[in-house]
Design a protein around this motif. Structure first.
Motif, PDB file in Angstrom:
ATOM      1  N   ARG A 147      -5.133   4.697 -41.466  1.00 47.58           N
ATOM      2  CA  ARG A 147      -4.473   3.730 -40.459  1.00 47.58           C
ATOM      3  C   ARG A 147      -3.345   2.944 -41.408  1.00 47.58           C
ATOM      4  NH1 ARG A 147      -9.002   0.846 -37.467  1.00 47.58           N
ATOM      5  NH2 ARG A 147      -7.532  -0.698 -37.281  1.00 47.58           N
ATOM      6  N   GLY A 148      -2.151   2.674 -40.732  1.00 45.71           N
ATOM      7  CA  GLY A 148      -1.356   1.717 -41.284  1.00 45.71           C
ATOM      8  C   GLY A 148      -0.169   1.697 -40.443  1.00 45.71           C
ATOM      9  N   ASP A 149       0.939   0.804 -40.685  1.00 44.30           N
ATOM     10  CA  ASP A 149       1.855   0.650 -40.012  1.00 44.30           C
ATOM     11  C   ASP A 149       2.821   1.917 -39.561  1.00 44.30           C
ATOM     12  OD1 ASP A 149       1.390  -2.105 -39.604  1.00 44.30           O
ATOM     13  OD2 ASP A 149       2.391  -2.649 -41.373  1.00 44.30           O
ATOM     14  N   ILE A 150       3.163   2.102 -38.344  1.00 46.60           N
ATOM     15  CA  ILE A 150       4.094   3.217 -38.074  1.00 46.60           C
ATOM     16  C   ILE A 150       5.499   2.693 -37.624  1.00 46.60           C
ATOM     17  CG2 ILE A 150       4.314   5.129 -36.353  1.00 46.60           C
ATOM     18  CD1 ILE A 150       1.311   5.369 -36.223  1.00 46.60           C
ATOM     19  N   LEU A 151       6.575   3.496 -38.287  1.00 48.32           N
ATOM     20  CA  LEU A 151       7.971   3.404 -37.552  1.00 48.32           C
ATOM     21  C   LEU A 151       8.519   4.521 -36.910  1.00 48.32           C
ATOM     22  CD1 LEU A 151      10.507   1.706 -37.637  1.00 48.32           C
ATOM     23  CD2 LEU A 151      10.951   2.536 -40.093  1.00 48.32           C
ATOM     24  N   LEU A 152       9.099   4.395 -35.784  1.00 51.20           N
ATOM     25  CA  LEU A 152       9.619   5.493 -34.946  1.00 51.20           C
ATOM     26  C   LEU A 152      11.023   5.199 -34.958  1.00 51.20           C
ATOM     27  CD1 LEU A 152       7.165   6.078 -32.152  1.00 51.20           C
ATOM     28  CD2 LEU A 152       7.050   6.778 -34.406  1.00 51.20           C
ATOM     29  N   LEU A 153      11.883   6.102 -35.472  1.00 46.38           N
ATOM     30  CA  LEU A 153      13.332   6.073 -35.291  1.00 46.38           C
ATOM     31  C   LEU A 153      14.017   7.017 -34.554  1.00 46.38           C
ATOM     32  CD1 LEU A 153      13.939   5.514 -39.430  1.00 46.38           C
ATOM     33  CD2 LEU A 153      13.997   3.933 -37.541  1.00 46.38           C
ATOM     34  N   SER A 154      14.924   6.497 -33.815  1.00 43.75           N
ATOM     35  CA  SER A 154      15.428   7.513 -32.580  1.00 43.75           C
ATOM     36  C   SER A 154      16.643   7.958 -33.145  1.00 43.75           C
ATOM     37  CB  SER A 154      15.520   6.690 -31.217  1.00 43.75           C
ATOM     38  OG  SER A 154      16.922   6.283 -31.175  1.00 43.75           O
ATOM     39  N   GLY A 155      17.121   9.049 -32.189  1.00 45.80           N
ATOM     40  CA  GLY A 155      18.371   9.590 -32.391  1.00 45.80           C
ATOM     41  C   GLY A 155      19.513   8.569 -31.784  1.00 45.80           C
ATOM     42  N   GLY A 156      20.807   8.945 -32.090  1.00 51.21           N
ATOM     43  CA  GLY A 156      21.989   8.026 -31.255  1.00 51.21           C
ATOM     44  C   GLY A 156      23.322   8.253 -31.922  1.00 51.21           C
ATOM     45  N   SER A 157      23.468   9.332 -32.928  1.00 52.39           N
ATOM     46  CA  SER A 157      24.670   9.757 -33.551  1.00 52.39           C
ATOM     47  C   SER A 157      25.347   8.526 -34.377  1.00 52.39           C
ATOM     48  CB  SER A 157      25.765  10.379 -32.596  1.00 52.39           C
ATOM     49  OG  SER A 157      26.853  10.837 -33.116  1.00 52.39           O
ATOM     50  N   GLN A 158      26.434   8.034 -33.956  1.00 49.40           N
ATOM     51  CA  GLN A 158      27.338   7.041 -34.730  1.00 49.40           C
ATOM     52  C   GLN A 158      26.555   5.729 -34.450  1.00 49.40           C
ATOM     53  OE1 GLN A 158      31.171   6.113 -33.626  1.00 49.40           O
ATOM     54  NE2 GLN A 158      30.794   6.150 -31.648  1.00 49.40           N
ATOM     55  N   ASN A 159      25.701   5.435 -33.566  1.00 49.15           N
ATOM     56  CA  ASN A 159      25.039   4.368 -33.225  1.00 49.15           C
ATOM     57  C   ASN A 159      23.824   4.057 -33.978  1.00 49.15           C
ATOM     58  OD1 ASN A 159      26.629   3.445 -31.126  1.00 49.15           O
ATOM     59  ND2 ASN A 159      25.439   4.870 -29.589  1.00 49.15           N
ATOM     60  N   GLY A 160      23.440   5.023 -34.937  1.00 47.11           N
ATOM     61  CA  GLY A 160      22.477   4.980 -36.251  1.00 47.11           C
ATOM     62  C   GLY A 160      22.792   3.950 -37.225  1.00 47.11           C
ATOM     63  N   ALA A 161      24.104   3.573 -37.043  1.00 43.08           N
ATOM     64  CA  ALA A 161      25.022   2.395 -37.842  1.00 43.08           C
ATOM     65  C   ALA A 161      24.008   1.105 -37.573  1.00 43.08           C
ATOM     66  CB  ALA A 161      26.243   2.373 -37.660  1.00 43.08           C
ATOM     67  N   PHE A 162      23.680   1.162 -36.238  1.00 40.17           N
ATOM     68  CA  PHE A 162      22.972  -0.206 -35.745  1.00 40.17           C
ATOM     69  C   PHE A 162      21.609  -0.325 -36.527  1.00 40.17           C
ATOM     70  CE2 PHE A 162      19.398  -1.370 -32.960  1.00 40.17           C
ATOM     71  CZ  PHE A 162      19.382  -2.868 -33.075  1.00 40.17           C
ATOM     72  N   GLY A 163      20.756   0.727 -36.439  1.00 40.98           N
ATOM     73  CA  GLY A 163      19.687   1.055 -37.031  1.00 40.98           C
ATOM     74  C   GLY A 163      19.579   0.903 -38.718  1.00 40.98           C
ATOM     75  N   ALA A 164      20.698   1.229 -39.258  1.00 44.99           N
ATOM     76  CA  ALA A 164      20.841   1.126 -40.822  1.00 44.99           C
ATOM     77  C   ALA A 164      21.095  -0.210 -40.993  1.00 44.99           C
ATOM     78  CB  ALA A 164      22.121   1.884 -41.391  1.00 44.99           C
ATOM     79  N   GLY A 165      21.681  -1.084 -40.412  1.00 43.62           N
ATOM     80  CA  GLY A 165      21.892  -2.501 -40.515  1.00 43.62           C
ATOM     81  C   GLY A 165      20.642  -3.270 -40.212  1.00 43.62           C
ATOM     82  N   PHE A 166      20.001  -2.837 -39.068  1.00 38.29           N
ATOM     83  CA  PHE A 166      18.735  -3.536 -38.805  1.00 38.29           C
ATOM     84  C   PHE A 166      17.659  -3.407 -39.911  1.00 38.29           C
ATOM     85  CE2 PHE A 166      14.778  -4.601 -36.728  1.00 38.29           C
ATOM     86  CZ  PHE A 166      15.327  -5.235 -35.379  1.00 38.29           C
ATOM     87  N   LEU A 167      17.543  -2.300 -40.341  1.00 39.53           N
ATOM     88  CA  LEU A 167      16.628  -2.012 -41.367  1.00 39.53           C
ATOM     89  C   LEU A 167      17.222  -2.575 -42.563  1.00 39.53           C
ATOM     90  CD1 LEU A 167      16.064   1.782 -40.734  1.00 39.53           C
ATOM     91  CD2 LEU A 167      14.368   0.095 -40.253  1.00 39.53           C
ATOM     92  N   ASP A 168      18.233  -2.714 -43.174  1.00 40.17           N
ATOM     93  CA  ASP A 168      18.687  -3.340 -44.147  1.00 40.17           C
ATOM     94  C   ASP A 168      18.591  -4.789 -44.155  1.00 40.17           C
ATOM     95  OD1 ASP A 168      20.127  -3.376 -46.797  1.00 40.17           O
ATOM     96  OD2 ASP A 168      21.649  -4.366 -45.899  1.00 40.17           O
ATOM     97  N   GLY A 169      18.765  -5.360 -43.121  1.00 36.90           N
ATOM     98  CA  GLY A 169      18.637  -6.846 -42.750  1.00 36.90           C
ATOM     99  C   GLY A 169      17.248  -7.378 -42.858  1.00 36.90           C
TER     100      GLY A 169
END
Length: 458
Positions: free
Chosen positions: A54-76
Motif C-alpha cells: 500500500r502507499g499513496d496513489i496519484l491519478l493524472l488525467s488527460g487534457g491536451s494543452q491544459n496539462g500545463a496546469f497539472g505541470a505547474g501544480f505538481l511543480d508548486g
C-alpha cells in the motif's frame, strides 16, 4: 449522378488508406500490459500491483494543452516540500506525459515539456487553427484523409527524447522491484492507452520497461527500449484525426482518454478487494482550516488538518487537467440573443454536419471525463483515509485578480487574455504557447498553496 458521386467519394477515401508498420519478433517492445477491463492471455491483472503493498496513489488525467496546469501544480506542490513519494502514479494522455517527472521527484521536467517557444516544438501541423475552428473545413478534412491526420507528433517525440535522458530512465528503473524483496512492494508508473482492436483500456508498465532499459548494454538495445518508452507515452496521447495512431508490437493504440479521463472505478474496485482499512480510516477528512492570509507561505503550506491516527494511511490524489465543466456555446446569429444562454429568442446560426459532429464528440468526451472522475473519487472515498482532488477552475482563468506575468512576454494578463493573444498572433492548431505558460503559473500557485477542490465536480 448521386450514386456516381458517392462511388467516386468512396474510391477517393479508400485510396487514402495507410499500411501499418510491421514489427518482427526480436524487435518488439514487449511492454508489460495490465488490462483495466478484460486481460489478454498472459497479461497480469491490475490487482496484482496493489496486492503487493500500500502507499499513496496519484491519478493524472488527460487534457491536451491544459496539462500545463497539472505541470505547474505538481511543480508548486513539490517545491513546497509536502509532496509524498507515490507508490503508484498513473497517467492518461497528457497525464501520461506528466507522470515520469513526478514519479522520480522531478516535476521540473514536466514543466519544461509544456514550456514551448512555438507549437512546432510539439507537432508539425498540416493545417492552421482557423481551419478547424467550429469543425473541420473541407480542405482540412481532405488533408486528414490523405495524410491520416491533421498533424504529426515527430517534434514531441524529439522533445521527449531530449528530456528523458539515461539518468531519468534509470531513476524510474530504480523504483522498480523485480525480485519482490521490497516489503512495500516497490513502485509503479503506468500509462493508460486504448487498444483499438479490443476497444479496451490498457495500462503500460513504464517502470518494468525502464528497468529493462537500465539493464541493457549501451548501444542499439538501449536506443530501441528508449524508443519503446516514448512510443508508449505517445500512444496514450494521440487522438485521431488530430494525430496518427501509434503501432506497438503490431497492435494499434490511441488516447487512453477515449475510455476514461483517469484510471477510474477499476482502480477503486481493486482497492476495495485489496486495501481494506480500519473503520477509522473511512471517515471523510476534516474540513481544511482557512489559512491566515498574513502568515508566512511556509506556515500556510504546513497546515495539516488530519487527526494523527489518519496521517499514516495511504492517500488518493486526482489531478484533472481540465475544468470538468461542459462548455456552453452561443449558437445564435446575434450573440446578444444568447443572454441568458438559455434564451429561446433569436435566429440560430446555419449548421453543418462536420461542426455538429465535432460538438457531439466534445460533449461525449466531457461526459466520459465527468463519469470517470466522479466514480474514481466516490468509490475511493470509503476506502482511503485521505482523498484529494484538483482541477482548473474556469472562473479563475479570466479573474482580473489573477493576472500573470510570463517570462519573455510583456505585461500581466489573465490566462484567457493570454489565450486571445495566442489565437490572434499565432493561429495555432492546438497548443497556445502563452496560454500554456499562464496555466503553468496558475497551477504552480495552486500547488504551492495545496489549494485542493472541496469535491470532484459540482
Amino acid at each position: 449522378m448521386k450514386r456516381l458521386l458517392m462511388l467516386l467519394g468512396t474510391l477517393a477515401v479508400s485510396a487514402c488508406t495507410h499500411t501499418p508498420p510491421f514489427t518482427a519478433e526480436g524487435e518488439r517492445c514487449e511492454i508489460v500490459r495490465y488490462s483495466l477491463e478484460t486481460p489478454l492471455p498472459g497479461e497480469r491483472p491490475m490487482s496484482s500491483i496493489l496486492e503487493e503493498g500500500r502507499g499513496d496513489i496519484l491519478l493524472l488525467s488527460g487534457g491536451s494543452q491544459n496539462g500545463a496546469f497539472g505541470a505547474g501544480f505538481l511543480d508548486g506542490w513539490h517545491r513546497s516540500g509536502t509532496m509524498p513519494e507515490f507508490r503508484l502514479v498513473t497517467g492518461v494522455s497528457t497525464g501520461a506525459l506528466q507522470a515520469t517527472g513526478v514519479f522520480i521527484g522531478r516535476p521540473d521536467l514536466t514543466v519544461a515539456g509544456y514550456t514551448i517557444e512555438s507549437e512546432s516544438d510539439l507537432l508539425d501541423a498540416y493545417v492552421e487553427g482557423s481551419d478547424i475552428a467550429g469543425g473541420l473545413s473541407l480542405g482540412a478534412a481532405l488533408t486528414a484523409i490523405r495524410r491520416g491526420a491533421i498533424s504529426d507528433l515527430v517534434p514531441l517525440r524529439r522533445r521527449l527524447d531530449t528530456l528523458f535522458t539515461p539518468q531519468v530512465l534509470e531513476a524510474v528503473a530504480a523504483r522498480y522491484d523485480p525480485s519482490g524483496s521490497d516489503p512495500d512492494g516497490g513502485a509503479y508508473l503506468l500509462a493508460g492507452a486504448t487498444d483499438v482492436d479490443l476497444g479496451q483500456a490498457v495500462a503500460f508498465d513504464m517502470t518494468e520497461l525502464a528497468y529493462r532499459y537500465a539493464a541493457a548494454p549501451e548501444g542499439s538495445e538501449r536506443r530501441r527500449l528508449k524508443d519503446c518508452y516514448i512510443e508508449a507515452l505517445i500512444a496514450s496521447s494521440v487522438v485521431p484525426p488530430a494525430a496518427r495512431p501509434v503501432f506497438i508490437d503490431n497492435r494499434i493504440y490511441i488516447d487512453g482518454g477515449v475510455r476514461g479521463a483517469v484510471f477510474d472505478d477499476r482502480i477503486a474496485s481493486i482497492l476495495a478487494d485489496n486495501w481494506v482499512l480500519p473503520p477509522l480510516a473511512r471517515a471523510e477528512p476534516a474540513p481544511r482550516p482557512q489559512p491566515d492570509p498574513d502568515a508566512a507561505p511556509v506556515q500556510r503550506l504546513l497546515l495539516d488538518p488530519l487527526p494523527t491516527a489518519l496521517r499514516d494511511q495511504p492517500s488518493f490524489y486526482i489531478l484533472l487537467n481540465s475544468t470538468g465543466e461542459t462548455r456552453s456555446e452561443c449558437g445564435k446569429v446575434d450573440p446578444a440573443d444568447c443572454v441568458p444562454i438559455t434564451s429561446t429568442s433569436g435566429q440560430l446560426q446555419d449548421w453543418d454536419i462536420i461542426s455538429l459532429a465535432f460538438r457531439t464528440v466534445d460533449l461525449l468526451v466531457d461526459q466520459v471525463e465527468r463519469l470517470s472522475i466522479d466514480r474514481a473519487s466516490e468509490r475511493a472515498r470509503d476506502l482511503l483515509a485521505r482523498r484529494f482532488f484538483a482541477r482548473i477552475r474556469a472562473d479563475e482563468l479570466d479573474d482580473p485578480a489573477r493576472r500573470f506575468v510570463i517570462p519573455d512576454f510583456d505585461g500581466a494578463r489573465t490566462c484567457v487574455e493570454w489565450l486571445e493573444v495566442d489565437i490572434a498572433d499565432d493561429d495555432p492548431l492546438e497548443f497556445n504557447r502563452r496560454y500554456m505558460r499562464c496555466l503553468i503559473e496558475y497551477g504552480r500557485e495552486r500547488g504551492a498553496a495545496q489549494d485542493w477542490d472541496a469535491r470532484p465536480l459540482r
